[in-house]
Motif scaffolding. Structure first.
Motif, short mmCIF file in Angstrom:
data_model
loop_
_atom_site.label_atom_id
_atom_site.label_comp_id
_atom_site.label_asym_id
_atom_site.label_seq_id
_atom_site.Cartn_x
_atom_site.Cartn_y
_atom_site.Cartn_z
N ALA A 122 14.02 -39.53 0.92
CA ALA A 122 12.89 -39.08 1.73
C ALA A 122 13.02 -37.59 2.02
N LEU A 123 11.88 -36.95 2.29
CA LEU A 123 11.92 -35.56 2.72
C LEU A 123 12.50 -35.47 4.12
N THR A 124 13.25 -34.44 4.38
CA THR A 124 13.71 -34.18 5.73
C THR A 124 12.55 -33.63 6.55
N PRO A 125 12.62 -33.69 7.88
CA PRO A 125 11.55 -33.07 8.69
C PRO A 125 11.35 -31.59 8.36
N ALA A 126 12.43 -30.88 8.07
CA ALA A 126 12.31 -29.46 7.73
C ALA A 126 11.57 -29.28 6.40
N GLU A 127 11.82 -30.17 5.43
CA GLU A 127 11.13 -30.08 4.14
C GLU A 127 9.65 -30.44 4.28
N ALA A 128 9.35 -31.44 5.12
CA ALA A 128 7.96 -31.80 5.36
C ALA A 128 7.22 -30.64 6.02
N GLU A 129 7.86 -30.00 6.98
CA GLU A 129 7.26 -28.84 7.63
C GLU A 129 7.04 -27.71 6.62
N GLN A 130 8.02 -27.50 5.75
CA GLN A 130 7.89 -26.46 4.72
C GLN A 130 6.68 -26.74 3.82
N LEU A 131 6.45 -28.00 3.48
CA LEU A 131 5.31 -28.35 2.63
C LEU A 131 3.99 -28.05 3.33
N GLY A 132 3.89 -28.41 4.61
CA GLY A 132 2.68 -28.10 5.35
C GLY A 132 2.41 -26.61 5.43
N ILE A 133 3.46 -25.82 5.66
CA ILE A 133 3.33 -24.37 5.71
C ILE A 133 2.92 -23.83 4.34
N PHE A 134 3.47 -24.41 3.28
CA PHE A 134 3.17 -23.96 1.92
C PHE A 134 1.70 -24.18 1.59
N ILE A 135 1.17 -25.36 1.91
CA ILE A 135 -0.24 -25.63 1.64
C ILE A 135 -1.13 -24.70 2.46
N ALA A 136 -0.75 -24.45 3.70
CA ALA A 136 -1.50 -23.50 4.53
C ALA A 136 -1.49 -22.12 3.91
N SER A 137 -0.35 -21.72 3.37
CA SER A 137 -0.24 -20.40 2.73
C SER A 137 -1.13 -20.31 1.50
N LEU A 138 -1.15 -21.37 0.69
CA LEU A 138 -2.04 -21.39 -0.48
C LEU A 138 -3.49 -21.17 -0.05
N HIS A 139 -3.90 -21.89 0.98
CA HIS A 139 -5.28 -21.80 1.44
C HIS A 139 -5.59 -20.43 2.03
N ARG A 140 -4.64 -19.86 2.75
CA ARG A 140 -4.86 -18.52 3.31
C ARG A 140 -4.98 -17.48 2.21
N HIS A 141 -4.26 -17.69 1.10
CA HIS A 141 -4.30 -16.75 -0.02
C HIS A 141 -5.46 -17.03 -0.98
N GLY A 142 -6.32 -17.99 -0.64
CA GLY A 142 -7.48 -18.27 -1.48
C GLY A 142 -7.21 -19.10 -2.70
N VAL A 143 -6.10 -19.83 -2.73
CA VAL A 143 -5.72 -20.64 -3.89
C VAL A 143 -6.29 -22.04 -3.76
N HIS A 144 -7.23 -22.38 -4.65
CA HIS A 144 -7.77 -23.73 -4.71
C HIS A 144 -7.23 -24.38 -5.98
N PHE A 145 -6.21 -25.20 -5.81
CA PHE A 145 -5.50 -25.83 -6.92
C PHE A 145 -6.03 -27.26 -7.08
N ARG A 146 -6.86 -27.47 -8.09
CA ARG A 146 -7.51 -28.77 -8.26
C ARG A 146 -6.55 -29.86 -8.73
N SER A 147 -5.39 -29.45 -9.22
CA SER A 147 -4.38 -30.43 -9.64
C SER A 147 -3.24 -30.50 -8.61
N LEU A 148 -3.60 -30.29 -7.35
CA LEU A 148 -2.59 -30.33 -6.29
C LEU A 148 -2.11 -31.75 -6.07
N HIS A 149 -0.85 -32.00 -6.39
CA HIS A 149 -0.17 -33.25 -6.06
C HIS A 149 1.33 -32.99 -6.12
N LEU A 150 2.11 -33.97 -5.68
CA LEU A 150 3.55 -33.74 -5.51
C LEU A 150 4.27 -33.52 -6.84
#
Length: 226
Positions: A111-139
């Protein structure tokens, strides 16, 4: 860089394939192979005769997106060469893979650790802030790099805008991610809640957009009561 493509004839391609490990193929032939030195060779074939990809190929999009991601300091593959194959509307790209393991593979082990889960949420937020729309977004397309950072692979189907994503596009981005409900379930509800919390803490959304996106996430959630 990489505006010029090299021609690769059928004989050269078959010789390359004999030395490679075939990772993906279908009824039309090889799609992805790993070369002896570790580089990846990815083939793009256009099925639709009227596709715009016959004018600007998927391989060129792949290269363009890699350059744009690198400019945004988002880890991704390193392009080495663009190729034109013999078949009609067949192109390919040679690239060095992004070192690390995909989150899908990581989840198959633990399983992901809480820190890794938080990192993923921050990463997706960063993609969106940078204007990245990744239509093949999955794990399977998010890599946990050997340097501890998250990055993207399989990047042909992507748009990168010079502005942060609009609220509607953010909703669509999460819908893309939820097209793989088994992956979301494998994350687990506690990890997904951590991902969402980190996303909203770092997305910088207007209250109306945040409210709309929260409602959208509730609608598409795979975690239902009872």
């Amino acid at each position: 860089m990489f505006h010029r493509s090299l021609s690769l004839n059928d004989t050269q391609f078959k010789a390359m394939a004999r030395e490679a490990r075939i990772l993906e193929q279908d009824e039309r032939g090889i799609k992805v192979m790993r070369l002896p030195g570790g580089d990846m060779f990815k083939v793009f074939r256009v099925r639709n005769r009227l596709s715009a990809a016959r004018i600007y190929s998927y391989a060129r999009r792949f290269c363009r997106n890699a350059r744009r991601l690198q400019k945004l300091d988002i880890p991704t593959v390193a392009i080495k060469q663009l190729f034109q194959l013999e078949g009609p509307a067949e192109t390919a790209v040679l690239y060095a893979p992004l070192a690390g393991e995909t989150l899908r593979d990581l989840l198959s082990l633990r399983a992901l650790t809480p820190a890794e889960a938080e990192q993923l949420g921050i990463f997706i937020a960063s993609l969106h802030r940078h204007g990245v729309h990744f239509r093949s977004l999955h794990l399977g397309n998010i890599v946990s790099g050997t340097d501890g950072r998250l990055g993207l692979i399989d990047i042909a189907d992507m748009s990168i805008y010079p502005w942060s994503l609009w609220c509607t596009t953010r909703c669509r981005s999460f819908t893309h991610l939820h097209r793989y409900p088994d992956q979301i379930r494998q994350l687990g509800e506690a990890s997904w809640q951590c991902i969402e919390a980190a996303y909203f803490a770092h997305a910088g959304l207007h209250p109306a957009c945040e409210s709309r996106l929260r409602r959208h996430l509730q609608r598409i959630s795979v975690f239902t009561a009872g």
